[in-house]
Design a protein around this motif. Structure first.
Motif, PDB file in Angstrom:
ATOM      1  N   ALA A 247       6.678   2.204 -10.930  1.00  0.00           N
ATOM      2  CA  ALA A 247       8.006   1.659 -11.229  1.00  0.00           C
ATOM      3  C   ALA A 247       8.988   1.947 -10.096  1.00  0.00           C
ATOM      4  O   ALA A 247       9.749   1.067  -9.684  1.00  0.00           O
ATOM      5  CB  ALA A 247       8.527   2.246 -12.541  1.00  0.00           C
ATOM      6  N   ILE A 248       8.969   3.182  -9.588  1.00  0.00           N
ATOM      7  CA  ILE A 248       9.867   3.532  -8.480  1.00  0.00           C
ATOM      8  C   ILE A 248       9.541   2.695  -7.250  1.00  0.00           C
ATOM      9  O   ILE A 248      10.426   2.163  -6.574  1.00  0.00           O
ATOM     10  CB  ILE A 248       9.757   5.035  -8.155  1.00  0.00           C
ATOM     11  CG1 ILE A 248      10.216   5.875  -9.349  1.00  0.00           C
ATOM     12  CG2 ILE A 248      10.596   5.377  -6.923  1.00  0.00           C
ATOM     13  CD1 ILE A 248       9.923   7.350  -9.198  1.00  0.00           C
ATOM     14  N   GLY A 249       8.246   2.580  -6.952  1.00  0.00           N
ATOM     15  CA  GLY A 249       7.828   1.789  -5.802  1.00  0.00           C
ATOM     16  C   GLY A 249       8.230   0.338  -5.930  1.00  0.00           C
ATOM     17  O   GLY A 249       8.639  -0.303  -4.953  1.00  0.00           O
ATOM     18  N   LEU A 250       8.140  -0.197  -7.127  1.00  0.00           N
ATOM     19  CA  LEU A 250       8.495  -1.598  -7.372  1.00  0.00           C
ATOM     20  C   LEU A 250       9.985  -1.829  -7.168  1.00  0.00           C
ATOM     21  O   LEU A 250      10.401  -2.860  -6.623  1.00  0.00           O
ATOM     22  CB  LEU A 250       8.090  -1.993  -8.792  1.00  0.00           C
ATOM     23  CG  LEU A 250       7.956  -3.490  -9.092  1.00  0.00           C
ATOM     24  CD1 LEU A 250       6.883  -4.109  -8.208  1.00  0.00           C
ATOM     25  CD2 LEU A 250       7.627  -3.703 -10.565  1.00  0.00           C
TER      26      LEU A 250
ATOM     27  N   ILE B 174       0.830  -1.207   0.000  1.00  0.00           N
ATOM     28  CA  ILE B 174       0.000   0.000   0.000  1.00  0.00           C
ATOM     29  C   ILE B 174       0.863   1.256   0.000  1.00  0.00           C
ATOM     30  O   ILE B 174       0.609   2.205  -0.748  1.00  0.00           O
ATOM     31  CB  ILE B 174      -0.940  -0.001   1.213  1.00  0.00           C
ATOM     32  CG1 ILE B 174      -1.894  -1.193   1.148  1.00  0.00           C
ATOM     33  CG2 ILE B 174      -1.746   1.301   1.286  1.00  0.00           C
ATOM     34  CD1 ILE B 174      -2.702  -1.407   2.412  1.00  0.00           C
ATOM     35  N   GLY B 175       1.911   1.258   0.841  1.00  0.00           N
ATOM     36  CA  GLY B 175       2.699   2.473   1.019  1.00  0.00           C
ATOM     37  C   GLY B 175       3.671   2.781  -0.098  1.00  0.00           C
ATOM     38  O   GLY B 175       3.933   3.955  -0.387  1.00  0.00           O
ATOM     39  N   LEU B 176       4.215   1.745  -0.749  1.00  0.00           N
ATOM     40  CA  LEU B 176       5.224   1.975  -1.782  1.00  0.00           C
ATOM     41  C   LEU B 176       4.673   1.876  -3.196  1.00  0.00           C
ATOM     42  O   LEU B 176       5.301   2.388  -4.129  1.00  0.00           O
ATOM     43  CB  LEU B 176       6.371   0.971  -1.625  1.00  0.00           C
ATOM     44  CG  LEU B 176       7.196   1.071  -0.342  1.00  0.00           C
ATOM     45  CD1 LEU B 176       8.244  -0.028  -0.293  1.00  0.00           C
ATOM     46  CD2 LEU B 176       7.857   2.446  -0.217  1.00  0.00           C
ATOM     47  N   GLN B 177       3.528   1.212  -3.356  1.00  0.00           N
ATOM     48  CA  GLN B 177       2.989   1.051  -4.704  1.00  0.00           C
ATOM     49  C   GLN B 177       1.580   1.626  -4.853  1.00  0.00           C
ATOM     50  O   GLN B 177       1.334   2.433  -5.737  1.00  0.00           O
ATOM     51  CB  GLN B 177       2.993  -0.433  -5.088  1.00  0.00           C
ATOM     52  CG  GLN B 177       4.395  -1.011  -5.228  1.00  0.00           C
ATOM     53  CD  GLN B 177       4.376  -2.429  -5.777  1.00  0.00           C
ATOM     54  OE1 GLN B 177       4.250  -3.381  -5.026  1.00  0.00           O
ATOM     55  NE2 GLN B 177       4.496  -2.545  -7.076  1.00  0.00           N
TER      56      GLN B 177
END
Length: 246
Positions: free
Chosen positions: A169-172, A70-73
């Motif tokens: 993409a950054i979150g992944l 939830i927080g990164l993507q």
């Protein structure tokens, strides 16, 4: 506060129109630990884990997984999509300020994490006898600290990403190494000492460590608390400062 409440309520109404995201973020951690618990050896006490079972240890890890998803993507992608579609530009003409908007996203996402945590302990308690945390208050505090630390990073991604695809993409890119250090692929207790020390300074692993300690009745350790508050102070402030409406 009135504006903030409306923002949080709006996020829930919007999410209910796309229940796939809600279902995936909330149910996937539960499904994962149910699958892990189905392995007989994972239900046996392990000396390497201090007498705990793998399924017991993974109760906290899959909650960390929910926080990361939830927080990164999820959250960064949603906000970046708002910017890409011009929704943020229209909000800029209202009394909404960046702190209120980012805070509403944080509150909405935190509620999802709490609901997912309740499901994890309910389902694993019924199926595999996973006990509730020995220190429930410490566990709740650990979840809150993990959320603010990880979500501060996600808010910074959301603040600067030009599009939903870029934010995702950054979150992944961040998701997989942070989950490795938090113990998703192997419990942190069996990782080399140097890897564990590095993990202590990452937000997800620091949060998972606090949750693991609360499971055994310990109160938050100072290092993990300092690390998570530090992420909030640095990344959260940067997100508010660098936030772009368009």
């Amino acid at each position: 506060m009135k504006v903030f409440g409306k923002l949080v309520a709006t996020e829930f109404r919007t999410a209910l129109r796309e229940p796939v995201y809600l279902g995936f973020a909330g149910l996937f951690p539960v499904i994962l630990i149910v699958i892990l618990g189905a392995v007989p050896s994972f239900r046996e006490p392990s000396p390497d884990l201090g007498g705990l079972r793998v399924v017991d240890v993974y109760a906290g890890i899959v909650i960390a997984l929910s926080i990361a998803m939830i927080g990164l993507q999820g959250m960064p992608t949603v906000l970046a999509n708002y910017r890409e579609k011009g929704i943020l530009r229209r909000l800029a003409t209202t009394p909404v300020n960046p702190i209120a908007l980012l805070g509403a996203q944080l509150a909405f996402s935190a509620i999802l994490v709490v609901l997912s945590s309740v499901l994890v302990f309910t389902v694993t308690g019924i199926l595999y006898g996973v006990p509730l945390p020995e220190s429930p208050i410490a566990f709740l505090l650990a979840v809150v600290l993990a959320v603010i630390g990880v979500f501060a990073v996600g808010l910074l991604i959301a603040a600067v990403a030009p599009s939903g695809k870029a934010a995702n993409a950054i979150g992944l890119i961040l998701f997989f190494p942070l989950m490795f250090l938090a113990g998703l692929y192997a419990p942190r207790e069996v990782l080399p000492d140097v890897v564990q020390r590095i993990a202590d300074f990452t937000p997800l692993a620091a949060g998972e460590r606090l949750m693991h300690e609360a499971m055994t009745g310990q109160w938050p350790n100072l290092l993990s608390v300092t690390v998570l508050v530090g992420y909030l102070a640095i990344f959260g402030v940067a997100a508010a400062k660098l936030f772009r409406w368009e």
